[in-house]
Design an enzyme around this catalytic site. Sequence first.
Site, PDB file in Angstrom:
ATOM      1  CB  VAL A  30      -0.966  -0.016   1.209  1.00 45.47           C
ATOM      2  CG1 VAL A  30      -1.703   1.299   1.334  1.00 45.47           C
ATOM      3  CG2 VAL A  30      -1.936  -1.183   1.093  1.00 45.47           C
TER       4      VAL A  30
ATOM      5  CB  VAL B 240      -3.399   3.564   5.229  1.00 49.20           C
ATOM      6  CG1 VAL B 240      -3.927   2.533   4.264  1.00 49.20           C
ATOM      7  CG2 VAL B 240      -3.349   4.931   4.555  1.00 49.20           C
TER       8      VAL B 240
ATOM      9  CG  HIS C 105     -11.721  -0.126   6.832  1.00 54.96           C
ATOM     10  ND1 HIS C 105     -12.338  -0.319   5.620  1.00 54.96           N
ATOM     11  CD2 HIS C 105     -10.471  -0.663   6.689  1.00 54.96           C
ATOM     12  CE1 HIS C 105     -11.506  -0.915   4.787  1.00 54.96           C
ATOM     13  NE2 HIS C 105     -10.373  -1.147   5.413  1.00 54.96           N
TER      14      HIS C 105
HETATM   15  N1  LIG Z   1      -7.459   1.628   5.076  1.00 53.54           N
HETATM   16  C1  LIG Z   1      -7.705   0.747   4.124  1.00 53.54           C
HETATM   17  O1  LIG Z   1      -8.743   0.800   3.453  1.00 53.54           O
HETATM   18  C2  LIG Z   1      -6.670  -0.301   3.822  1.00 53.54           C
HETATM   19  C3  LIG Z   1      -6.637  -0.973   2.577  1.00 53.54           C
HETATM   20  C4  LIG Z   1      -5.622  -1.899   2.349  1.00 53.54           C
HETATM   21  C5  LIG Z   1      -4.688  -2.176   3.346  1.00 53.54           C
HETATM   22  N2  LIG Z   1      -4.785  -1.529   4.541  1.00 53.54           N
HETATM   23  C6  LIG Z   1      -3.826  -1.753   5.620  1.00 53.54           C
HETATM   24  O2  LIG Z   1      -2.614  -1.091   5.285  1.00 53.54           O
HETATM   25  C7  LIG Z   1      -1.534  -1.710   5.986  1.00 53.54           C
HETATM   26  C8  LIG Z   1      -0.409  -2.012   5.008  1.00 53.54           C
HETATM   27  O3  LIG Z   1      -0.814  -3.018   4.104  1.00 53.54           O
HETATM   28  P1  LIG Z   1       0.250  -3.671   3.095  1.00 53.54           P
HETATM   29  O4  LIG Z   1      -0.481  -4.686   2.297  1.00 53.54           O
HETATM   30  O5  LIG Z   1       1.010  -2.600   2.413  1.00 53.54           O
HETATM   31  O6  LIG Z   1       1.219  -4.413   4.144  1.00 53.54           O
HETATM   32  P2  LIG Z   1       2.719  -4.893   3.891  1.00 53.54           P
HETATM   33  O7  LIG Z   1       2.937  -6.012   4.859  1.00 53.54           O
HETATM   34  O8  LIG Z   1       2.938  -5.133   2.432  1.00 53.54           O
HETATM   35  O9  LIG Z   1       3.598  -3.629   4.319  1.00 53.54           O
HETATM   36  C9  LIG Z   1       3.731  -3.195   5.631  1.00 53.54           C
HETATM   37  C10 LIG Z   1       5.105  -2.580   5.777  1.00 53.54           C
HETATM   38  O10 LIG Z   1       5.188  -1.934   7.062  1.00 53.54           O
HETATM   39  C11 LIG Z   1       6.521  -2.112   7.524  1.00 53.54           C
HETATM   40  N3  LIG Z   1       6.563  -1.806   8.957  1.00 53.54           N
HETATM   41  C12 LIG Z   1       6.150  -2.557  10.013  1.00 53.54           C
HETATM   42  N4  LIG Z   1       6.298  -1.879  11.166  1.00 53.54           N
HETATM   43  C13 LIG Z   1       6.805  -0.661  10.838  1.00 53.54           C
HETATM   44  C14 LIG Z   1       7.166   0.483  11.589  1.00 53.54           C
HETATM   45  N5  LIG Z   1       7.044   0.522  12.930  1.00 53.54           N
HETATM   46  N6  LIG Z   1       7.674   1.556  10.931  1.00 53.54           N
HETATM   47  C15 LIG Z   1       7.814   1.525   9.569  1.00 53.54           C
HETATM   48  N7  LIG Z   1       7.489   0.457   8.816  1.00 53.54           N
HETATM   49  C16 LIG Z   1       6.987  -0.620   9.433  1.00 53.54           C
HETATM   50  C17 LIG Z   1       6.849  -3.543   7.130  1.00 53.54           C
HETATM   51  O11 LIG Z   1       8.250  -3.773   7.145  1.00 53.54           O
HETATM   52  C18 LIG Z   1       6.248  -3.605   5.733  1.00 53.54           C
HETATM   53  O12 LIG Z   1       7.176  -3.206   4.750  1.00 53.54           O
HETATM   54  C19 LIG Z   1      -2.138  -2.954   6.653  1.00 53.54           C
HETATM   55  O13 LIG Z   1      -2.442  -2.667   8.009  1.00 53.54           O
HETATM   56  C20 LIG Z   1      -3.410  -3.183   5.862  1.00 53.54           C
HETATM   57  O14 LIG Z   1      -4.358  -3.913   6.583  1.00 53.54           O
HETATM   58  C21 LIG Z   1      -5.745  -0.613   4.793  1.00 53.54           C
END
Ligand SMILES: NC(=O)c1ccc[n+]([C@@H]2O[C@H](COP(=O)([O-])OP(=O)(O)OC[C@H]3O[C@@H](n4cnc5c(N)ncnc54)[C@H](O)[C@@H]3O)[C@@H](O)[C@H]2O)c1
Length: 303
Positions: A13, A116, A174
């Site tokens: 994301v 997000v 959500h």
């Molecule tokens: N709001 C929405 O509608 C919506 C939609 C899709 C995904 N999401 C959420 O967005 C988030 C990200 O999803 P994704 O698929 O990109 O996940 P992902 O696992 O691909 O990426 C998450 C990243 O965060 C990093 N990370 C973890 N802890 C951290 C910290 N303290 N500081 C900096 N980086 C850190 C990880 O190393 C990883 O690279 C999830 O929580 C997902 O559920 C929300």
Amino acid sequence: MMCLISIVGTGRVGASIAFLCVSNGLDDVLLVNTTKEKAIGESLDVASAIPANSKFSIRGTDDYSELIGSDIVIIAASVGIYTKHRAENIDHQVAMIKNIAKKIKKYCPSAIVLLVSNPLDVLTYFFQKTTGFSRFKVIGIASSLDTSRFRYYISETLSVPQSSVSNALVLGEHGDSMVPIFSGVSVGDNPLFSMIDSRDTITDNVRNYWRTLRNFKSRSQFGIAKNVFDVVDAIRNKKEISIPASVVLDGEYDEHDVAMGIPVIINQNGVSEIQKIKLDDTESSSLKKSAEKIRSDIKSVHD
Ligand SMILES: NC(=O)c1ccc[n+]([C@@H]2O[C@H](COP(=O)([O-])OP(=O)(O)OC[C@H]3O[C@@H](n4cnc5c(N)ncnc54)[C@H](O)[C@@H]3O)[C@@H](O)[C@H]2O)c1
């Protein structure tokens, strides 16, 4: 004036949001990830999308002190992948968000923060409480994505283009208690209620969109990225947009001490107004239940 947009958490994301900001020539972008290689790798990939006439750049780091000077911070970090519901890793995600919140407060206390990460409403709540930032500068982005999904299913169900669907809106959590607001929707010149027998099927489809998607792809990224980009664009380019987003409530919709998706106006300063809209009895009582669900998740968190 040049600005800095920082993205904390550069997985699917975060990287997709970065791509939209950079390819649209929005601003300088900083990627912060706990794994430095991930931040640098994504920044190198996205850097190839910088338009030739752009004056902006992108870089990656694991050093939070580089957040200094950020005008907008987007948090898309996650410590795990949920499989059954979005609040599955709640304790770990809340611990993560409190940690990130303290760093943002230290390095860029004036930033507008867009959350997000899931569980979205719970994390928006804890971020605002941890930092003490104005609740109008801490905005959870998700209900606008759910609204896109609502519009999609109305259009699919009735075989009409999405452009003929007006005033679709999803409020509340959500999560599985989200509330599609049918009562204001019209399709062309007709109220949606004159064209469907029940709201149940569309509601189930909207709530389960992510589960349907995961039958075919591991996780969503582009829909949320576009919805976040639109907010960043509004803030940066002094536009005023009306969307549903999660904000800590202080009496609005008769709710206190909870964050959930409600209709807001966003401008260059963050949320400029929380809009009060008319709901029918079913929608009002579903929204109350949704707030209760989020509140109970907030209370369930172990420090
Ligand atoms: N709001 C929405 O509608 C919506 C939609 C899709 C995904 N999401 C959420 O967005 C988030 C990200 O999803 P994704 O698929 O990109 O996940 P992902 O696992 O691909 O990426 C998450 C990243 O965060 C990093 N990370 C973890 N802890 C951290 C910290 N303290 N500081 C900096 N980086 C850190 C990880 O190393 C990883 O690279 C999830 O929580 C997902 O559920 C929300």
